[in-house]
Design an enzyme around this catalytic site. Structure first.
Site, mmCIF file in Angstrom:
data_model
loop_
_atom_site.group_PDB
_atom_site.id
_atom_site.type_symbol
_atom_site.label_atom_id
_atom_site.label_comp_id
_atom_site.label_asym_id
_atom_site.label_seq_id
_atom_site.Cartn_x
_atom_site.Cartn_y
_atom_site.Cartn_z
ATOM 1 N N THR A 178 1.610 7.033 0.473
ATOM 2 C CA THR A 178 0.782 5.926 -0.020
ATOM 3 C C THR A 178 1.003 5.664 -1.495
ATOM 4 O O THR A 178 1.447 6.552 -2.231
ATOM 5 C CB THR A 178 -0.711 6.268 0.193
ATOM 6 O OG1 THR A 178 -1.521 5.131 -0.103
ATOM 7 C CG2 THR A 178 -1.162 7.421 -0.692
ATOM 8 N N GLY B 25 -10.089 7.670 0.211
ATOM 9 C CA GLY B 25 -9.648 9.050 0.104
ATOM 10 C C GLY B 25 -10.705 9.981 -0.443
ATOM 11 O O GLY B 25 -10.776 11.157 -0.067
ATOM 12 N N ARG C 182 -5.355 9.549 -10.864
ATOM 13 C CA ARG C 182 -6.192 9.760 -9.678
ATOM 14 C C ARG C 182 -5.314 10.148 -8.485
ATOM 15 O O ARG C 182 -4.281 9.553 -8.220
ATOM 16 C CB ARG C 182 -6.955 8.481 -9.360
ATOM 17 C CG ARG C 182 -7.815 8.542 -8.087
ATOM 18 C CD ARG C 182 -7.106 7.979 -6.879
ATOM 19 N NE ARG C 182 -8.004 7.827 -5.728
ATOM 20 C CZ ARG C 182 -7.594 7.505 -4.515
ATOM 21 N NH1 ARG C 182 -6.313 7.312 -4.274
ATOM 22 N NH2 ARG C 182 -8.452 7.382 -3.524
ATOM 23 N N VAL C 183 -5.719 11.180 -7.764
ATOM 24 C CA VAL C 183 -5.022 11.600 -6.556
ATOM 25 C C VAL C 183 -5.975 11.408 -5.389
ATOM 26 O O VAL C 183 -7.151 11.787 -5.468
ATOM 27 C CB VAL C 183 -4.590 13.084 -6.669
ATOM 28 C CG1 VAL C 183 -4.019 13.581 -5.350
ATOM 29 C CG2 VAL C 183 -3.561 13.246 -7.787
ATOM 30 N N GLY C 184 -5.477 10.817 -4.324
ATOM 31 C CA GLY C 184 -6.310 10.590 -3.144
ATOM 32 C C GLY C 184 -6.182 11.714 -2.138
ATOM 33 O O GLY C 184 -5.765 12.837 -2.454
ATOM 34 N N ASP C 185 -6.515 11.403 -0.904
ATOM 35 C CA ASP C 185 -6.477 12.414 0.160
ATOM 36 C C ASP C 185 -5.083 12.611 0.733
ATOM 37 O O ASP C 185 -4.781 13.680 1.281
ATOM 38 C CB ASP C 185 -7.450 12.042 1.288
ATOM 39 C CG ASP C 185 -7.188 10.664 1.866
ATOM 40 O OD1 ASP C 185 -6.652 9.786 1.144
ATOM 41 O OD2 ASP C 185 -7.512 10.456 3.051
ATOM 42 N N SER D 23 0.805 -1.223 0.000
ATOM 43 C CA SER D 23 0.000 0.000 0.000
ATOM 44 C C SER D 23 0.835 1.269 0.000
ATOM 45 O O SER D 23 0.287 2.367 -0.010
ATOM 46 C CB SER D 23 -0.928 0.008 1.222
ATOM 47 O OG SER D 23 -0.206 0.216 2.413
ATOM 48 N N THR E 298 -2.209 2.816 3.344
ATOM 49 C CA THR E 298 -1.453 4.061 3.440
ATOM 50 C C THR E 298 -0.721 4.009 4.760
ATOM 51 O O THR E 298 -1.094 3.248 5.631
ATOM 52 C CB THR E 298 -2.436 5.269 3.477
ATOM 53 O OG1 THR E 298 -3.088 5.378 2.239
ATOM 54 C CG2 THR E 298 -1.753 6.586 3.800
ATOM 55 N N THR F 11 -6.298 7.244 6.771
ATOM 56 C CA THR F 11 -6.180 6.190 5.770
ATOM 57 C C THR F 11 -7.612 5.791 5.393
ATOM 58 O O THR F 11 -8.560 6.172 6.062
ATOM 59 C CB THR F 11 -5.418 4.953 6.305
ATOM 60 O OG1 THR F 11 -6.094 4.446 7.466
ATOM 61 C CG2 THR F 11 -3.990 5.288 6.678
ATOM 62 N N GLY F 12 -7.742 5.019 4.331
ATOM 63 C CA GLY F 12 -9.080 4.595 3.910
ATOM 64 C C GLY F 12 -9.519 5.318 2.656
ATOM 65 O O GLY F 12 -8.698 5.889 1.935
HETATM 66 N N1 ASP Z 1 -6.370 7.132 1.602
HETATM 67 C C1 ASP Z 1 -5.650 6.514 0.530
HETATM 68 C C2 ASP Z 1 -6.150 7.033 -0.773
HETATM 69 O O1 ASP Z 1 -7.342 7.279 -0.906
HETATM 70 C C3 ASP Z 1 -5.718 5.044 0.494
HETATM 71 C C4 ASP Z 1 -5.762 4.309 1.782
HETATM 72 O O2 ASP Z 1 -5.420 4.804 2.828
HETATM 73 O O3 ASP Z 1 -6.146 3.132 1.765
HETATM 74 O O4 ASP Z 1 -5.369 7.124 -1.692
#
Ligand code: ASP
Length: 344
Positions: free
Chosen positions: A212, A248, A222-225, A74, A194, A245-246
């Site tokens: 991450t 985004g 794609r860009v996450g949080d 991850s 992450t 995490t999780g």
């Molecule tokens: N938060 C991260 C994202 O959305 C991924 C993750 O933490 O699982 O890129």
């Protein structure tokens, strides 16, 4: 390990706060916390802090161990790639004493995305560099560019690609009479992961990092949080730090790390503030495909927070067995996450 019975409040199910009286959350003096995959990271960060390092250098050194670990799929090297088989990394750092931040998004070919984010903070007047520009900036500062795929992550990506659609020509390995061929893998099997790590150093200063490879098999670009200041990470030296995490996308629409720090400023404990952010996300998630039969999110997010006096806490939407890592001068341990809904 459950952390509290679910209780109804304001139409939403909320978890009762774990007892702070147990002392499990009350770390004294310098402390480092991270997502569950970061036990080695918080231990390393504390070693750095005890040797006199600034909290920011300490957390970046800590997560570096996870970024270079080929078995953590991850983060960094060995992170799962995007839909086209290219690993694209997101990372951010934030430094309490200066209030400055740095980030990179959709960065390819560099193992230590968090170190590049740190360079953005220290050696540029910008906060966020993306894609090719981020890689060029990293190369300028001497970071080697390499293939981040491992055999393990390539095999996972190939399996996803081959099972993606019943209508394309990619086929997983199969017997010719296998009727299940082409069944798409379930939405729930998408892989998230992450590391977020926040710490207080010997001077009482607070800093944090989130790094991450993002959502596995994401749409390229794609860009996450994680690299977005206020979403995947936020630090205020007067208050504390928070990270996530999780899923985004849910956090990008709520800027929850900023929200958590502001809630702590108003008097919430770290855990209360993290639960507040979970409730906020649960209550503002509307698309039907993201909700279960009871109107609850079908996804999870986790938040980790640290108050500048050493109190730590975390929460997730779906939990019961979730944990985060924390370390102080007594060493590292795993601490339960509070939660809104008990996962079955
Ligand atoms: N938060 C991260 C994202 O959305 C991924 C993750 O933490 O699982 O890129």
């Amino acid at each position: 390990m459950g952390v509290g019975a679910a209780a109804s409040s304001g139409g939403l199910m909320t978890a009762a706060a774990p007892s702070a009286a147990s002392g499990r959350y009350d770390f004294k003096g310098p402390v480092a916390i991270s997502s569950r995959n970061g036990t080695a990271a918080v231990r390393r960060a504390m070693e750095e802090i005890q040797a006199g390092a600034d909290a920011l250098d300490a957390v970046v050194a800590g997560v570096g161990l996870i970024e270079e670990d080929p078995d953590d799929t991850s983060v960094g090297y060995g992170g799962l790639p995007n839909a086209e088989g290219v690993v694209q990394l997101d990372a951010s750092v934030m430094h309490g004493p200066s209030g400055r931040a740095g980030g990179v998004a959709a960065l390819e070919g560099i193992v230590h995305a968090s170190q590049v984010a740190l360079k953005v903070l220290r050696r540029s007047d910008h906060v966020l560099l993306v894609g090719r520009g981020a890689q060029e900036f990293a190369r300028m500062h001497g970071f080697p560019v390499q293939d981040l795929m491992t055999e393990k992550s390539r095999q996972r990506w190939l399996r996803w690609k081959e099972n993606l659609s019943k209508d394309d020509e990619y086929l997983p390995a199969h017997d010719f009479d296998d009727a299940t061929i082409g069944q798409a893998e379930g939405w729930n099997e998408r892989h998230w992961g992450t590391i977020n790590c926040n710490a207080i150093d010997l001077s009482g200063n607070v800093s944090g990092v989130t790094t991450t490879s993002g959502l596995a098999f994401k749409i390229p670009g794609r860009v996450g949080d994680s690299p977005i200041i206020g979403a995947g990470l936020y630090v205020d030296n007067e208050v504390g730090a928070a990270g996530s995490t999780g899923r985004g996308e849910a956090n990008l629409e709520s800027l929850a790390s900023f929200l958590i720090v502001e809630r702590m400023r108003e008097g919430d404990t770290p855990e209360e503030a993290c639960l507040y952010a979970c409730r906020r996300i649960a209550s503002r998630t509307r698309p039907a495909y993201l909700l279960d039969g009871n109107g609850r999110p079908r996804f999870n997010v986790q938040f980790y927070a640290l108050r500048r006096d050493g109190l730590v806490g975390g929460a997730e939407i779906w939990g019961g067995r979730g944990q985060f890592a924390a370390a102080d001068s007594d060493g590292a341990r795993l601490v339960p996450l509070a939660y809104l809904y008990e996962a079955s």
